[in-house]
Design an enzyme around this catalytic site. Structure first.
Site, PDB file in Angstrom:
ATOM      1  N   ASP A   8       6.055  64.069  33.836  1.00 54.04           N
ATOM      2  CA  ASP A   8       5.101  65.158  33.980  1.00 54.04           C
ATOM      3  C   ASP A   8       5.601  66.086  35.089  1.00 54.04           C
ATOM      4  OD1 ASP A   8       2.888  66.744  33.856  1.00 54.04           O
ATOM      5  OD2 ASP A   8       1.551  65.320  34.868  1.00 54.04           O
ATOM      6  N   ASP A 104       4.756  70.687  29.532  1.00 52.79           N
ATOM      7  CA  ASP A 104       5.380  70.113  30.729  1.00 52.79           C
ATOM      8  C   ASP A 104       5.254  68.589  30.836  1.00 52.79           C
ATOM      9  OD1 ASP A 104       2.667  69.881  31.434  1.00 52.79           O
ATOM     10  OD2 ASP A 104       3.154  70.043  33.551  1.00 52.79           O
ATOM     11  N   GLU A 105       5.084  67.938  29.696  1.00 56.04           N
ATOM     12  CA  GLU A 105       4.825  66.496  29.713  1.00 56.04           C
ATOM     13  C   GLU A 105       5.439  65.845  28.489  1.00 56.04           C
ATOM     14  OE1 GLU A 105       0.801  64.289  29.989  1.00 56.04           O
ATOM     15  OE2 GLU A 105       0.418  66.440  30.155  1.00 56.04           O
TER      16      GLU A 105
END
Ligand SMILES: [Mg+2]
Length: 379
Positions: A8, A104-105
């Site tokens: 993350d 973003d993960e």
């Protein structure tokens, strides 16, 4: 034993702006809208802004009140998307099985890849370093035997964190956490549990499976197992296609179920061949029926394991047809497969003889324009 990694990025959008504008570093940066914008919510904020109580999903107006000297920016989604792509290229170097959850993960299935690294911490740090080398941004990483624990682990020491939870640590590690840390426990479920004096995961373990299922239905079973840190969900890589299907419209409406089955079998053979050609497995089978009055229904069935053999697709599709056929004349019939994955656990459960026959049929059938070998049900 599975080795699952959750990565993350730390306050992604805000960190990108701080990277590109050094004057913003060390300052409360809030992405989501300008200070005077009446609408809009915070999409990301820097750690400096979090100290003021600002967090994502908060209305911009409220963030302005909490942090009047904050730097409010609308953000640049195209830029973030481009950086996200660069990060995904880094993931691909570490694992062939990557499930991107958002910009973003991601989950990386590192099972088997861990031997390429000195240790699990070395592996986690290698991923963090590679991301930093590529985009000069920090990420937090969690490593655990399953997705549920890995995701909580990446969140445990943010920012720039690395947390590794071994199988034997899971129970104790989860015990003091609030039940809301469990996926799928929203406000409503939390309220009911609070009424039972259940606030922590440890306390949730006092509920029997029967009790949880009685109150929360199917979800109750998940709660029971997640409270114990048990989660069997596979990392599901993104595939180009989210679904595959074939449908056909009859020149004249069809009432004969035998004819419908026959056409269904043909459609299944085409869909199955396409799945296998792309190295994909499917977990959900859907049939579509349009009746003479243009009413259209779709009915789906999900299987416990991903499959890609014509026989299994047909069995499921045929069962759906029988159950939902009704009596009205049919104008269109179609079959779709979704929840596509390249994870091949299915092969462990399939019959090798059937696989051999399927392969042979595919080879022969792709050599010519038209399929030359067919299963009896199509005739
Ligand atoms: Mg993030």
């Amino acid at each position: 034993m599975a080795v699952i990694m959750h990565v993350d990025m730390d306050s992604f959008f805000a960190s990108v702006e701080q990277r590109d504008h050094p004057e913003l570093r060390g300052k409360p940066v809030i992405i989501g809208g300008r200070k005077d914008s009446r609408r809009g919510v915070v999409s990301t904020c820097s750690y400096e802004a979090r100290k003021f109580g600002v967090h994502s999903a908060m209305p911009i107006g409220q963030a302005v009140r909490l942090c009047p000297d904050g730097i409010f920016l609308p953000g640049n989604h195209d830029k973030y998307e481009k950086i996200s792509k660069e990060i995904r290229q880094v993931f691909a170097k570490f694992s062939p099985v990557v499930e991107n959850l958002s910009i973003d993960e991601a989950f990386l299935d590192m099972t088997g890849c861990e031997h390429l690294h000195r240790s699990l911490p070395a592996m986690g740090n290698a991923v963090k370093q590679a991301i930093y080398d590529a985009v000069q941004l920090s990420a937090s990483v969690g490593i655990a035997p399953n997705k549920f624990v890995a995701k909580l682990a990446s969140d445990y020491r943010k920012p720039d964190g690395l947390t590794i939870i071994a199988l034997e640590q899971i129970k104790d590690w989860l015990a003091p956490m609030p039940v809301t840390n469990i996926w799928g426990i929203g406000e409503k479920t939390a309220e009911i549990l609070a009424a039972w004096q259940i606030h922590t995961i440890q306390e949730l373990r006092h509920c029997s499976k029967t009790q949880l299922i009685q109150y929360f239905g199917k979800h109750g079973r998940n709660l029971y197992w997640l409270a114990r840190g048990v989660d069997h969900r596979a990392v599901e890589p993104d595939t180009e296609a989210k679904s595959m299907g074939k449908e056909t419209t009859f020149r004249e409406n069809v009432t004969d179920t035998a004819v419908l089955r026959q056409v269904l079998a043909k459609l299944v053979a085409l869909v199955g061949a396409r799945l296998r050609k792309n190295g994909l497995w499917a977990r959900t089978i859907t049939i579509k029926l349009r009746y003479s009055d243009f009413t259209t229904i779709t009915r789906s069935s999900s299987l416990p394991q991903p499959i890609n053999s014509d026989d299994t697709i047909f069995e499921t599709a045929d069962r759906l047809l029988k159950k939902n056929r009704g009596t009205a004349p049919v104008r269109l019939i179609g079959v779709y497969v979704t929840q596509l994955t390249t994870v091949t656990q299915a092969t462990l459960f399939s019959d090798p003889r059937e696989d051999k026959l399927t392969k042979l049929m595919d080879q022969l059938n792709t050599r010519y324009d038209k399929p030359i070998l067919r299963k009896g049900r199509e005739l």
